[in-house]
Design a protein around this motif. Structure first.
Motif, PDB file in Angstrom:
ATOM      1  N   ALA A 165       0.831  -1.209   0.000  1.00  0.00           N
ATOM      2  CA  ALA A 165       0.000   0.000   0.000  1.00  0.00           C
ATOM      3  C   ALA A 165       0.865   1.259   0.000  1.00  0.00           C
ATOM      4  O   ALA A 165       0.563   2.235  -0.699  1.00  0.00           O
ATOM      5  CB  ALA A 165      -0.933  -0.010   1.204  1.00  0.00           C
ATOM      6  N   ALA A 166       1.960   1.252   0.779  1.00  0.00           N
ATOM      7  CA  ALA A 166       2.850   2.412   0.835  1.00  0.00           C
ATOM      8  C   ALA A 166       3.488   2.688  -0.516  1.00  0.00           C
ATOM      9  O   ALA A 166       3.815   3.837  -0.831  1.00  0.00           O
ATOM     10  CB  ALA A 166       3.923   2.191   1.894  1.00  0.00           C
ATOM     11  N   ASP A 167       3.651   1.648  -1.323  1.00  0.00           N
ATOM     12  CA  ASP A 167       4.225   1.805  -2.655  1.00  0.00           C
ATOM     13  C   ASP A 167       3.183   2.210  -3.695  1.00  0.00           C
ATOM     14  O   ASP A 167       3.490   2.310  -4.886  1.00  0.00           O
ATOM     15  CB  ASP A 167       4.912   0.508  -3.089  1.00  0.00           C
ATOM     16  CG  ASP A 167       6.245   0.302  -2.384  1.00  0.00           C
ATOM     17  OD1 ASP A 167       6.840   1.293  -1.922  1.00  0.00           O
ATOM     18  OD2 ASP A 167       6.702  -0.852  -2.308  1.00  0.00           O
ATOM     19  N   GLY A 168       1.956   2.418  -3.251  1.00  0.00           N
ATOM     20  CA  GLY A 168       0.922   2.916  -4.140  1.00  0.00           C
ATOM     21  C   GLY A 168       0.241   1.862  -4.976  1.00  0.00           C
ATOM     22  O   GLY A 168      -0.440   2.193  -5.958  1.00  0.00           O
ATOM     23  N   LEU A 169       0.384   0.596  -4.608  1.00  0.00           N
ATOM     24  CA  LEU A 169      -0.232  -0.488  -5.365  1.00  0.00           C
ATOM     25  C   LEU A 169      -1.374  -1.114  -4.576  1.00  0.00           C
ATOM     26  O   LEU A 169      -1.442  -1.005  -3.350  1.00  0.00           O
ATOM     27  CB  LEU A 169       0.805  -1.548  -5.730  1.00  0.00           C
ATOM     28  CG  LEU A 169       1.940  -1.055  -6.633  1.00  0.00           C
ATOM     29  CD1 LEU A 169       2.939  -2.177  -6.880  1.00  0.00           C
ATOM     30  CD2 LEU A 169       1.403  -0.523  -7.953  1.00  0.00           C
ATOM     31  N   ARG A 170      -2.240  -1.794  -5.293  1.00  0.00           N
ATOM     32  CA  ARG A 170      -3.409  -2.412  -4.683  1.00  0.00           C
ATOM     33  C   ARG A 170      -3.162  -3.888  -4.422  1.00  0.00           C
ATOM     34  O   ARG A 170      -2.684  -4.602  -5.300  1.00  0.00           O
ATOM     35  CB  ARG A 170      -4.621  -2.255  -5.607  1.00  0.00           C
ATOM     36  CG  ARG A 170      -5.905  -2.879  -5.072  1.00  0.00           C
ATOM     37  CD  ARG A 170      -7.090  -2.489  -5.943  1.00  0.00           C
ATOM     38  NE  ARG A 170      -6.895  -2.923  -7.318  1.00  0.00           N
ATOM     39  CZ  ARG A 170      -7.214  -4.130  -7.769  1.00  0.00           C
ATOM     40  NH1 ARG A 170      -7.707  -5.048  -6.953  1.00  0.00           N
ATOM     41  NH2 ARG A 170      -7.020  -4.448  -9.040  1.00  0.00           N
ATOM     42  N   LEU A 171      -3.468  -4.324  -3.216  1.00  0.00           N
ATOM     43  CA  LEU A 171      -3.445  -5.751  -2.910  1.00  0.00           C
ATOM     44  C   LEU A 171      -4.754  -6.344  -3.407  1.00  0.00           C
ATOM     45  O   LEU A 171      -5.816  -6.119  -2.826  1.00  0.00           O
ATOM     46  CB  LEU A 171      -3.271  -5.973  -1.403  1.00  0.00           C
ATOM     47  CG  LEU A 171      -3.200  -7.435  -0.936  1.00  0.00           C
ATOM     48  CD1 LEU A 171      -2.033  -8.163  -1.595  1.00  0.00           C
ATOM     49  CD2 LEU A 171      -3.097  -7.503   0.579  1.00  0.00           C
ATOM     50  N   ALA A 172      -4.677  -7.103  -4.493  1.00  0.00           N
ATOM     51  CA  ALA A 172      -5.886  -7.633  -5.137  1.00  0.00           C
ATOM     52  C   ALA A 172      -6.431  -8.857  -4.418  1.00  0.00           C
ATOM     53  O   ALA A 172      -7.619  -9.165  -4.527  1.00  0.00           O
ATOM     54  CB  ALA A 172      -5.588  -7.985  -6.599  1.00  0.00           C
ATOM     55  N   GLY A 173      -5.571  -9.564  -3.699  1.00  0.00           N
ATOM     56  CA  GLY A 173      -6.017 -10.752  -2.994  1.00  0.00           C
ATOM     57  C   GLY A 173      -4.831 -11.466  -2.384  1.00  0.00           C
ATOM     58  O   GLY A 173      -3.676 -11.157  -2.683  1.00  0.00           O
TER      59      GLY A 173
END
Length: 236
Positions: A165-173
């Motif tokens: 999240a801190a890297d600006g990406l979404r955890l999709a699952g």
């Protein structure tokens, strides 16, 4: 429609390739085309065709239509050590931009589902300045996290999710993979992870004997990745 994800793990040796192959197999069961990229692999064996990595070969077997090995694994390194050290010893200077170009060559094939598998965990170094996370950032890919079920997994999973999240990406699952058959209070740990992880649980994979992509696929669901009507997540 093409769906693309970056597969990472809470540590090394927690089954990223096993889960990635299972996801690809599950997609093939739906009649979808599949592709994979293992941009950098350390621990390769010499063969008549050149250096080959077992994990990359496992992914290659689940690519339909077939994918040339050199496209799937553009950087193959012989020593089974940290990738940035193996690359340095081989005289290679790796960058996220370079590996992203390798990935995009596979993306150009337009498979319905393409998985990019990292090496080790989220912060494994790529060079003196970048980690492999920089590759996922460069490609702007949503992330699938493989959580190895063993003592300490809750901390590792939450820290990795925070870093993503801190890297600006979404955890999709995320996928729970049983790597320690003797883990105590496994169900209680799973319950805690379900409560604390802010992403869909894609499956809980037990230890399988024999181990196969088909067997792993039996324990996974793809609806939250692909969408029941043609793809909600990871669409490019």
């Amino acid at each position: 429609m093409s769906h693309r994800y970056f597969v990472t793990g809470t540590d090394t040796e927690i089954g990223k390739t096993t889960i990635a192959a299972g996801l690809l197999h599950a997609a093939r069961r739906r009649g979808l085309s599949t592709a994979a990229v293992k941009p950098i692999a350390a621990g390769c064996l010499r063969s008549a065709e050149g250096l080959r990595n077992d994990d990359a070969l496992t992914l290659q077997a689940e690519c339909a239509p077939s994918l040339d090995y050199d496209l799937l694994n553009p950087v193959a390194l012989e020593p089974p050590i940290a990738p940035h050290i193996a690359a340095r010893e081989a005289g290679l200077q790796l960058t996220a931009a370079q590996l992203a170009g390798d990935c995009r060559r596979v993306f150009a094939r337009g498979a319905d589902l393409t998985l990019v598998e990292g090496a080790g965990g989220w912060r494994v170094p790529l060079n003196g300045e970048q980690t492999l996370a920089a590759l996922a950032i460069e490609l702007k890919l949503p992330v699938i996290l493989v959580v190895g079920l063993r003592l300490g997994c809750i901390n590792h999973a939450l820290l990795t999710a925070e870093a993503i999240a801190a890297d600006g990406l979404r955890l999709a699952g995320w996928v729970a993979n049983q790597v320690d058959p003797h883990m105590e209070r496994q169900q209680s740990n799973l319950d805690s992870l379900r409560a604390l992880m802010k992403a869909p649980l894609l499956g809980v994979v037990p230890r399988l004997d024999p181990l196969s992509a088909a067997g792993v696929a039996d324990h996974l669901e793809l609806d939250s990745l692909l969408g029941a009507t043609g793809g909600l997540s990871g669409l490019r």
